[in-house]
Write a protein that holds these residues in place. Structure first.
Motif, PDB file in Angstrom:
ATOM      1  N   PHE A  43       0.857  -1.184   0.000  1.00 34.40           N
ATOM      2  CA  PHE A  43       0.000   0.000   0.000  1.00 34.40           C
ATOM      3  C   PHE A  43       0.890   1.229   0.000  1.00 34.40           C
ATOM      4  CE2 PHE A  43      -2.963  -2.994   2.076  1.00 34.40           C
ATOM      5  CZ  PHE A  43      -4.105  -2.769   1.310  1.00 34.40           C
ATOM      6  N   PRO A  44       0.421   2.339  -0.577  1.00 33.42           N
ATOM      7  CA  PRO A  44       1.206   3.571  -0.492  1.00 33.42           C
ATOM      8  C   PRO A  44       1.267   4.060   0.961  1.00 33.42           C
ATOM      9  CG  PRO A  44      -0.866   3.954  -1.652  1.00 33.42           C
ATOM     10  CD  PRO A  44      -0.796   2.505  -1.346  1.00 33.42           C
ATOM     11  N   GLU A  45       2.332   4.799   1.292  1.00 32.67           N
ATOM     12  CA  GLU A  45       2.469   5.358   2.631  1.00 32.67           C
ATOM     13  C   GLU A  45       1.260   6.240   2.943  1.00 32.67           C
ATOM     14  OE1 GLU A  45       6.663   6.260   4.129  1.00 32.67           O
ATOM     15  OE2 GLU A  45       6.728   6.742   1.986  1.00 32.67           O
ATOM     16  N   LYS A  57      -4.006  -1.428  -3.186  1.00 32.68           N
ATOM     17  CA  LYS A  57      -3.042  -2.497  -2.916  1.00 32.68           C
ATOM     18  C   LYS A  57      -2.427  -2.925  -4.242  1.00 32.68           C
ATOM     19  CE  LYS A  57      -2.637  -6.908  -0.503  1.00 32.68           C
ATOM     20  NZ  LYS A  57      -3.367  -7.948   0.248  1.00 32.68           N
ATOM     21  N   ARG A  58      -1.113  -2.669  -4.391  1.00 32.02           N
ATOM     22  CA  ARG A  58      -0.427  -2.888  -5.668  1.00 32.02           C
ATOM     23  C   ARG A  58       0.574  -4.025  -5.555  1.00 32.02           C
ATOM     24  NH1 ARG A  58       1.313   3.175  -5.381  1.00 32.02           N
ATOM     25  NH2 ARG A  58      -0.732   4.116  -5.236  1.00 32.02           N
ATOM     26  N   LEU A  59       0.763  -4.723  -6.665  1.00 33.27           N
ATOM     27  CA  LEU A  59       1.732  -5.824  -6.712  1.00 33.27           C
ATOM     28  C   LEU A  59       2.964  -5.369  -7.482  1.00 33.27           C
ATOM     29  CD1 LEU A  59       2.302  -8.782  -5.987  1.00 33.27           C
ATOM     30  CD2 LEU A  59       1.362  -9.399  -8.211  1.00 33.27           C
ATOM     31  N   TYR A  60       4.131  -5.538  -6.861  1.00 29.19           N
ATOM     32  CA  TYR A  60       5.393  -5.099  -7.448  1.00 29.19           C
ATOM     33  C   TYR A  60       6.349  -6.263  -7.664  1.00 29.19           C
ATOM     34  CZ  TYR A  60       4.112  -0.317  -6.300  1.00 29.19           C
ATOM     35  OH  TYR A  60       3.474   0.895  -6.237  1.00 29.19           O
ATOM     36  N   ALA A  61       7.099  -6.188  -8.749  1.00 25.38           N
ATOM     37  CA  ALA A  61       8.283  -7.009  -8.968  1.00 25.38           C
ATOM     38  C   ALA A  61       9.463  -6.089  -8.647  1.00 25.38           C
ATOM     39  CB  ALA A  61       8.359  -7.499 -10.402  1.00 25.38           C
ATOM     40  N   VAL A  62      10.341  -6.533  -7.742  1.00 23.60           N
ATOM     41  CA  VAL A  62      11.399  -5.671  -7.217  1.00 23.60           C
ATOM     42  C   VAL A  62      12.746  -6.389  -7.306  1.00 23.60           C
ATOM     43  CG1 VAL A  62      12.212  -4.407  -5.189  1.00 23.60           C
ATOM     44  CG2 VAL A  62       9.748  -4.683  -5.567  1.00 23.60           C
ATOM     45  N   TRP A  83      -4.641  -5.302  -6.584  1.00 25.43           N
ATOM     46  CA  TRP A  83      -5.380  -6.449  -6.049  1.00 25.43           C
ATOM     47  C   TRP A  83      -6.708  -6.588  -6.786  1.00 25.43           C
ATOM     48  CZ3 TRP A  83      -4.590 -10.580  -3.155  1.00 25.43           C
ATOM     49  CH2 TRP A  83      -5.681 -11.247  -2.616  1.00 25.43           C
ATOM     50  N   ALA A  84      -7.364  -5.470  -7.076  1.00 28.38           N
ATOM     51  CA  ALA A  84      -8.652  -5.496  -7.791  1.00 28.38           C
ATOM     52  C   ALA A  84      -8.479  -6.129  -9.169  1.00 28.38           C
ATOM     53  CB  ALA A  84      -9.224  -4.092  -7.912  1.00 28.38           C
ATOM     54  N   GLU A  85      -7.414  -5.771  -9.877  1.00 28.01           N
ATOM     55  CA  GLU A  85      -7.163  -6.356 -11.202  1.00 28.01           C
ATOM     56  C   GLU A  85      -6.877  -7.845 -11.092  1.00 28.01           C
ATOM     57  OE1 GLU A  85      -5.132  -2.689 -13.631  1.00 28.01           O
ATOM     58  OE2 GLU A  85      -3.963  -3.638 -12.018  1.00 28.01           O
ATOM     59  N   GLN A  86      -6.135  -8.244 -10.063  1.00 26.78           N
ATOM     60  CA  GLN A  86      -5.844  -9.663  -9.862  1.00 26.78           C
ATOM     61  C   GLN A  86      -7.130 -10.438  -9.586  1.00 26.78           C
ATOM     62  OE1 GLN A  86      -3.204 -11.570 -10.304  1.00 26.78           O
ATOM     63  NE2 GLN A  86      -4.107 -13.402  -9.413  1.00 26.78           N
ATOM     64  N   GLN A  87      -8.036  -9.865  -8.840  1.00 33.93           N
ATOM     65  CA  GLN A  87      -9.290 -10.549  -8.518  1.00 33.93           C
ATOM     66  C   GLN A  87     -10.200 -10.670  -9.730  1.00 33.93           C
ATOM     67  OE1 GLN A  87      -9.506 -12.178  -5.546  1.00 33.93           O
ATOM     68  NE2 GLN A  87      -7.426 -11.393  -5.596  1.00 33.93           N
ATOM     69  N   ARG A  88     -10.137  -9.691 -10.630  1.00 31.27           N
ATOM     70  CA  ARG A  88     -10.945  -9.763 -11.858  1.00 31.27           C
ATOM     71  C   ARG A  88     -10.416 -10.810 -12.828  1.00 31.27           C
ATOM     72  NH1 ARG A  88     -11.183  -4.040 -11.018  1.00 31.27           N
ATOM     73  NH2 ARG A  88      -9.455  -3.655 -12.435  1.00 31.27           N
ATOM     74  N   ASP A  91      -6.415 -16.009 -12.898  1.00 31.74           N
ATOM     75  CA  ASP A  91      -5.681 -17.145 -13.448  1.00 31.74           C
ATOM     76  C   ASP A  91      -5.069 -16.813 -14.804  1.00 31.74           C
ATOM     77  OD1 ASP A  91      -6.488 -18.899 -11.308  1.00 31.74           O
ATOM     78  OD2 ASP A  91      -8.472 -18.938 -12.235  1.00 31.74           O
ATOM     79  N   GLY A  92      -4.083 -17.595 -15.176  1.00 28.50           N
ATOM     80  CA  GLY A  92      -3.500 -17.484 -16.508  1.00 28.50           C
ATOM     81  C   GLY A  92      -2.357 -16.505 -16.587  1.00 28.50           C
ATOM     82  N   GLU A  93      -1.744 -16.476 -17.755  1.00 32.43           N
ATOM     83  CA  GLU A  93      -0.557 -15.658 -17.985  1.00 32.43           C
ATOM     84  C   GLU A  93      -0.822 -14.160 -17.934  1.00 32.43           C
ATOM     85  OE1 GLU A  93       1.369 -16.829 -21.587  1.00 32.43           O
ATOM     86  OE2 GLU A  93       1.597 -18.900 -20.930  1.00 32.43           O
ATOM     87  N   GLN A  94      -2.086 -13.759 -18.090  1.00 27.08           N
ATOM     88  CA  GLN A  94      -2.401 -12.331 -18.072  1.00 27.08           C
ATOM     89  C   GLN A  94      -2.765 -11.822 -16.683  1.00 27.08           C
ATOM     90  OE1 GLN A  94      -1.720 -10.352 -20.691  1.00 27.08           O
ATOM     91  NE2 GLN A  94      -0.888 -12.282 -21.450  1.00 27.08           N
ATOM     92  N   SER A  95      -2.779 -12.713 -15.687  1.00 28.70           N
ATOM     93  CA  SER A  95      -3.080 -12.244 -14.333  1.00 28.70           C
ATOM     94  C   SER A  95      -1.939 -11.346 -13.848  1.00 28.70           C
ATOM     95  CB  SER A  95      -3.265 -13.421 -13.378  1.00 28.70           C
ATOM     96  OG  SER A  95      -2.025 -14.016 -13.063  1.00 28.70           O
TER      97      SER A  95
END
Length: 172
Positions: A43-45, A57-62, A83-88, A91-95
């Motif tokens: 989450f942002p500060e 809530k964002r997902l990062y590759a770091v 998180w909202a995009e992941q829930q929509r 599954d799959g390579e586009q998650s």
């Protein structure tokens, strides 16, 4: 025991410190460096829970890189989505999650002579997209009795805590 200048982090295959180790910084000089890589939600500060948290809530590759003495050199931080995009699309390579892991795999492939293993790095911090990233020495709460055994550092935003006996193991 006070926070040491250089914090050991143990490589644990199949666990949260699976993607740490060493690599060759300059092949012509054989100079080595260290890396710490992760996929993590953050989450942002200043975020306050409430309606719409799923979009915050964002997902990062770091990928953090360090010199051989543990000084932070660089950070490659990429936001895969929320998180909202992941829930929509869970599954799959586009998650969002699959894209974050694929991006991290590419970053790791670009490290020459990469070898997983224990690392030792100095505390550091930076902010990207309003999110705190780093290995930060935590202060005891104001007014709390100070006990050297209470000293620790925390990896953000992963929330892995390191402390005495400073053997590289972490707590969540």
């Amino acid at each position: 025991m006070a926070v040491p200048e250089v914090i050991p982090i143990a490589h644990e295959p199949g666990h949260r410190t699976d993607t740490i180790g060493r690599y060759t910084v300059h092949p012509e000089t054989a100079r080595r460096g260290q890396f710490l890589a992760t996929v993590t939600y953050a989450f942002p500060e200043g975020f306050r829970p409430g309606d719409g948290w799923e979009e915050q809530k964002r997902l990062y590759a770091v990928l953090h890189t360090f010199d051989t003495d543990g000084r932070h050199r660089d950070a490659q931080i990429w936001c895969a989505g929320t998180w909202a995009e992941q829930q929509r699309n869970p599954d799959g390579e586009q998650s969002v999650l699959a894209q974050a892991h694929a991006h991290l795999a590419k970053l790791l492939e670009d490290l020459p002579d990469r070898e997983p293993g224990d690392i030792a790095v100095r505390p550091f911090q930076l902010t990207r997209d309003g999110v705190l990233f780093g290995l930060i020495a935590e202060e005891p709460e104001s007014g709390a009795a100070t006990d050297p055994d209470d000293d620790w550092v925390e990896l953000y935003p992963d929330r892995l805590g390191f402390g005495p006996p400073w053997d590289g193991s972490y707590d969540t």
